[in-house]
Motif scaffolding. Structure first.
Motif, PDB file in Angstrom:
ATOM      1  N   PRO A 141     126.838 -41.258 -34.467  1.00 33.34           N
ATOM      2  CA  PRO A 141     125.579 -40.524 -34.628  1.00 33.34           C
ATOM      3  C   PRO A 141     125.694 -39.432 -35.685  1.00 33.34           C
ATOM      4  CG  PRO A 141     126.665 -39.912 -32.576  1.00 33.34           C
ATOM      5  CD  PRO A 141     127.424 -41.073 -33.124  1.00 33.34           C
ATOM      6  N   LEU A 142     124.558 -39.098 -36.261  1.00 32.42           N
ATOM      7  CA  LEU A 142     124.491 -38.024 -37.244  1.00 32.42           C
ATOM      8  C   LEU A 142     124.135 -36.730 -36.534  1.00 32.42           C
ATOM      9  CD1 LEU A 142     124.422 -37.227 -40.319  1.00 32.42           C
ATOM     10  CD2 LEU A 142     121.943 -37.588 -40.192  1.00 32.42           C
ATOM     11  N   ALA A 143     124.900 -35.677 -36.797  1.00 32.80           N
ATOM     12  CA  ALA A 143     124.622 -34.369 -36.201  1.00 32.80           C
ATOM     13  C   ALA A 143     123.837 -33.498 -37.176  1.00 32.80           C
ATOM     14  CB  ALA A 143     125.931 -33.671 -35.826  1.00 32.80           C
ATOM     15  N   SER A 144     123.171 -32.527 -36.651  1.00 31.71           N
ATOM     16  CA  SER A 144     122.521 -31.506 -37.474  1.00 31.71           C
ATOM     17  C   SER A 144     123.570 -30.729 -38.255  1.00 31.71           C
ATOM     18  CB  SER A 144     121.731 -30.561 -36.568  1.00 31.71           C
ATOM     19  OG  SER A 144     121.471 -29.324 -37.200  1.00 31.71           O
ATOM     20  N   ASP A 145     123.208 -30.283 -39.469  1.00 28.24           N
ATOM     21  CA  ASP A 145     124.152 -29.477 -40.245  1.00 28.24           C
ATOM     22  C   ASP A 145     123.868 -27.987 -40.126  1.00 28.24           C
ATOM     23  OD1 ASP A 145     121.822 -29.387 -41.702  1.00 28.24           O
ATOM     24  OD2 ASP A 145     122.694 -30.005 -43.608  1.00 28.24           O
ATOM     25  N   LEU A 146     123.095 -27.601 -39.120  1.00 29.10           N
ATOM     26  CA  LEU A 146     122.828 -26.182 -38.879  1.00 29.10           C
ATOM     27  C   LEU A 146     123.977 -25.577 -38.081  1.00 29.10           C
ATOM     28  CD1 LEU A 146     120.857 -23.775 -39.053  1.00 29.10           C
ATOM     29  CD2 LEU A 146     119.850 -24.573 -36.906  1.00 29.10           C
ATOM     30  N   ASP A 147     124.540 -24.500 -38.595  1.00 29.68           N
ATOM     31  CA  ASP A 147     125.618 -23.793 -37.920  1.00 29.68           C
ATOM     32  C   ASP A 147     125.176 -23.425 -36.498  1.00 29.68           C
ATOM     33  OD1 ASP A 147     127.928 -22.331 -37.403  1.00 29.68           O
ATOM     34  OD2 ASP A 147     127.975 -21.516 -39.432  1.00 29.68           O
ATOM     35  N   LEU A 148     126.031 -23.677 -35.525  1.00 28.76           N
ATOM     36  CA  LEU A 148     125.646 -23.493 -34.126  1.00 28.76           C
ATOM     37  C   LEU A 148     125.210 -22.066 -33.824  1.00 28.76           C
ATOM     38  CD1 LEU A 148     128.411 -25.603 -32.323  1.00 28.76           C
ATOM     39  CD2 LEU A 148     126.075 -26.276 -32.929  1.00 28.76           C
ATOM     40  N   ASN A 149     125.805 -21.088 -34.502  1.00 21.78           N
ATOM     41  CA  ASN A 149     125.427 -19.706 -34.204  1.00 21.78           C
ATOM     42  C   ASN A 149     124.129 -19.273 -34.886  1.00 21.78           C
ATOM     43  OD1 ASN A 149     126.146 -19.243 -36.875  1.00 21.78           O
ATOM     44  ND2 ASN A 149     128.083 -18.232 -36.390  1.00 21.78           N
ATOM     45  N   ARG A 150     123.503 -20.205 -35.626  1.00 21.05           N
ATOM     46  CA  ARG A 150     122.218 -19.887 -36.259  1.00 21.05           C
ATOM     47  C   ARG A 150     121.040 -20.562 -35.563  1.00 21.05           C
ATOM     48  NH1 ARG A 150     123.377 -20.162 -42.806  1.00 21.05           N
ATOM     49  NH2 ARG A 150     125.150 -18.722 -42.838  1.00 21.05           N
ATOM     50  N   VAL A 151     121.308 -21.255 -34.470  1.00 17.87           N
ATOM     51  CA  VAL A 151     120.221 -21.918 -33.753  1.00 17.87           C
ATOM     52  C   VAL A 151     119.449 -20.874 -32.949  1.00 17.87           C
ATOM     53  CG1 VAL A 151     119.635 -23.676 -32.044  1.00 17.87           C
ATOM     54  CG2 VAL A 151     121.559 -24.037 -33.606  1.00 17.87           C
ATOM     55  N   PRO A 152     118.149 -20.696 -33.220  1.00 18.06           N
ATOM     56  CA  PRO A 152     117.376 -19.676 -32.504  1.00 18.06           C
ATOM     57  C   PRO A 152     117.048 -20.120 -31.084  1.00 18.06           C
ATOM     58  CG  PRO A 152     115.942 -20.893 -33.990  1.00 18.06           C
ATOM     59  CD  PRO A 152     117.344 -21.415 -34.225  1.00 18.06           C
ATOM     60  N   PRO A 153     116.617 -19.197 -30.239  1.00 13.28           N
ATOM     61  CA  PRO A 153     116.209 -19.577 -28.879  1.00 13.28           C
ATOM     62  C   PRO A 153     115.048 -20.579 -28.909  1.00 13.28           C
ATOM     63  CG  PRO A 153     116.428 -17.185 -29.076  1.00 13.28           C
ATOM     64  CD  PRO A 153     116.517 -17.746 -30.464  1.00 13.28           C
ATOM     65  N   PHE A 154     114.992 -21.413 -27.889  1.00  8.48           N
ATOM     66  CA  PHE A 154     113.912 -22.391 -27.771  1.00  8.48           C
ATOM     67  C   PHE A 154     112.565 -21.670 -27.699  1.00  8.48           C
ATOM     68  CE2 PHE A 154     111.083 -25.042 -25.157  1.00  8.48           C
ATOM     69  CZ  PHE A 154     111.088 -26.218 -25.894  1.00  8.48           C
ATOM     70  N   VAL A 155     111.574 -22.188 -28.407  1.00  9.86           N
ATOM     71  CA  VAL A 155     110.258 -21.552 -28.486  1.00  9.86           C
ATOM     72  C   VAL A 155     109.327 -22.197 -27.470  1.00  9.86           C
ATOM     73  CG1 VAL A 155     108.273 -21.079 -29.975  1.00  9.86           C
ATOM     74  CG2 VAL A 155     110.592 -20.997 -30.923  1.00  9.86           C
ATOM     75  N   GLY A 156     108.719 -21.365 -26.634  1.00 11.13           N
ATOM     76  CA  GLY A 156     107.784 -21.840 -25.625  1.00 11.13           C
ATOM     77  C   GLY A 156     106.400 -22.084 -26.194  1.00 11.13           C
ATOM     78  N   ALA A 157     105.489 -22.496 -25.329  1.00  9.50           N
ATOM     79  CA  ALA A 157     104.145 -22.881 -25.759  1.00  9.50           C
ATOM     80  C   ALA A 157     103.424 -21.745 -26.475  1.00  9.50           C
ATOM     81  CB  ALA A 157     103.333 -23.345 -24.554  1.00  9.50           C
ATOM     82  N   ALA A 158     103.600 -20.524 -25.987  1.00  6.06           N
ATOM     83  CA  ALA A 158     102.864 -19.401 -26.575  1.00  6.06           C
ATOM     84  C   ALA A 158     103.252 -19.144 -28.025  1.00  6.06           C
ATOM     85  CB  ALA A 158     103.100 -18.145 -25.736  1.00  6.06           C
ATOM     86  N   GLY A 159     104.448 -19.541 -28.401  1.00  8.95           N
ATOM     87  CA  GLY A 159     104.902 -19.302 -29.771  1.00  8.95           C
ATOM     88  C   GLY A 159     104.776 -20.489 -30.693  1.00  8.95           C
ATOM     89  N   ARG A 160     104.225 -21.601 -30.210  1.00  7.16           N
ATOM     90  CA  ARG A 160     104.145 -22.818 -31.018  1.00  7.16           C
ATOM     91  C   ARG A 160     102.914 -22.802 -31.920  1.00  7.16           C
ATOM     92  NH1 ARG A 160     108.478 -26.793 -30.633  1.00  7.16           N
ATOM     93  NH2 ARG A 160     109.708 -25.990 -28.883  1.00  7.16           N
ATOM     94  N   HIS A 161     103.144 -23.102 -33.197  1.00  4.48           N
ATOM     95  CA  HIS A 161     102.036 -23.212 -34.138  1.00  4.48           C
ATOM     96  C   HIS A 161     102.488 -23.985 -35.375  1.00  4.48           C
ATOM     97  CE1 HIS A 161     103.988 -20.015 -36.527  1.00  4.48           C
ATOM     98  NE2 HIS A 161     104.226 -19.444 -35.360  1.00  4.48           N
ATOM     99  N   ASP A 162     101.543 -24.735 -35.948  1.00  5.24           N
ATOM    100  CA  ASP A 162     101.713 -25.438 -37.224  1.00  5.24           C
ATOM    101  C   ASP A 162     102.601 -26.686 -37.091  1.00  5.24           C
ATOM    102  OD1 ASP A 162     100.219 -23.362 -38.331  1.00  5.24           O
ATOM    103  OD2 ASP A 162     102.019 -22.196 -38.785  1.00  5.24           O
TER     104      ASP A 162
END
Length: 334
Positions: A141-162
């Protein structure tokens, strides 16, 4: 990210790479950064120094990925080698290699101890290619190339847009169909006031973009866009050519549902809640926008995408699969 996962799993790693990725930063302890410009005199002394470091490191296996500088072929030496193949063919003419490079690389690839592809489609498509035929082929499998310590907290419904579409907006990215579907979504009853945000360079006509579309041109680093990506209701990777897309896995890593096409998205990567859509199905793509426009649905689908990523594509899973392939290669060579 893959190197550090291998190190966490007990491997000794020397990474030799170039400084071409948008996320390139200072060389890490296990990393040697070389400039792959064969005809430039200033690049030769660091390469010669690199040969010395490789000989001192004495690798058991070399993993070769997107090598084009013939000096790097020499760096690999006669050590058992695993070649990594991303795609079965160039996505567009800009990715095509000159015939003389292909001739050299194909001969070199044919002497690999094993081949790794990142999806079943590519593994099957390249099976008879002259640089692959005769080598054991594995799918990892292919993994994301985003550094693990740069992953932001999961965004809930109130913060979802676009909705977002990011990366090089080349013709194979199917932008015309995406824009047509966006027009249909905005003009229909499912639009919730979102924007379609395009991030990256491309040959688009800025004056003809549909309403509620924002184009952020130019290069970017993840630090510039990660908060925008993580808050999106959906991430568009509705391509015309098959690719195990970094966009697809990065979106899932951030907890955002990717929207892919039947031509462009390997089915093993896509969460079942949002199945691939026909590559020219404007109405189907607009309907996907309608569904994900609801913020609660976007949150629920985003959580599903994040789980799918952790179960199937997380970088430590990738490291374990690479180590399995390395074990097989070494067992044959003993």
């Amino acid at each position: 990210m893959q190197s550090e996962a291998l190190i966490r799993h007990g491997a000794d790693v020397l990474l030799i790479t170039s400084d071409r990725h948008p996320e390139s930063d200072a060389a890490r302890d296990y990393e040697l950064v070389l400039e792959p410009r064969f005809l430039t005199a200033a690049t030769w002394p660091p390469t010669l120094k690199g040969w010395g470091r490789v000989r001192k490191f004495r690798p058991d296996v070399v993993i070769a990925e997107q090598v084009r500088d013939p000096r790097w072929i020499a760096l690999a030496g006669r050590t058992p080698r695993i070649q990594v193949i991303h795609d079965d063919r160039p996505h567009d003419p800009g990715e095509a290699l000159p015939s003389y490079e292909l001739a050299v690389l194909d001969r070199w690839g044919a002497r690999s101890a094993a081949t790794i592809a990142y999806c079943d489609y590519v593994a099957n498509a390249v099976a008879t290619r002259r640089d692959v035929a005769g080598t054991p082929t594995y799918v990892v499998p292919l993994a994301s190339d985003l550094d693990l310590n740069r992953v932001p907290p999961f965004v809930g419904a109130a913060g979802r847009h676009d909705f977002v579409m990011f990366g090089r907006l080349n013709p194979y990215k199917n932008v015309d169909v995406v824009l047509a579907a966006w027009r249909q979504h905005v003009d229909g009853g499912g639009w919730r006031g979102d924007k379609l945000i395009l991030i990256g360079d491309g040959a688009l006509d800025a004056d003809s973009l549909p309403a509620h579309t924002q184009w952020r041109r130019g290069g970017y680093r993840y630090s510039d866009v990660v908060s925008t990506l993580a808050a999106a209701k959906g991430s568009i990777a509705h391509y015309r050519r098959a690719t195990q897309s970094g966009v697809q896995v990065l979106s899932m890593h951030l907890g955002v549902m990717p929207i892919v096409s039947t031509e462009g998205g390997p089915p093993e990567y896509q969460p079942p809640e949002c199945p691939p859509i026909g590559v020219d199905d404007v109405a189907g793509l607009a309907a996907a926008f309608d569904v994900l426009a609801d913020p609660a649905t976007a949150e629920r689908h985003g959580a599903s995408a994040a789980r799918h990523y952790q179960l199937h594509c997380a970088v430590d899973i990738v490291a374990e699969r690479f180590l399995d392939v390395i074990t097989d290669v070494l067992a044959v060579r003993r």
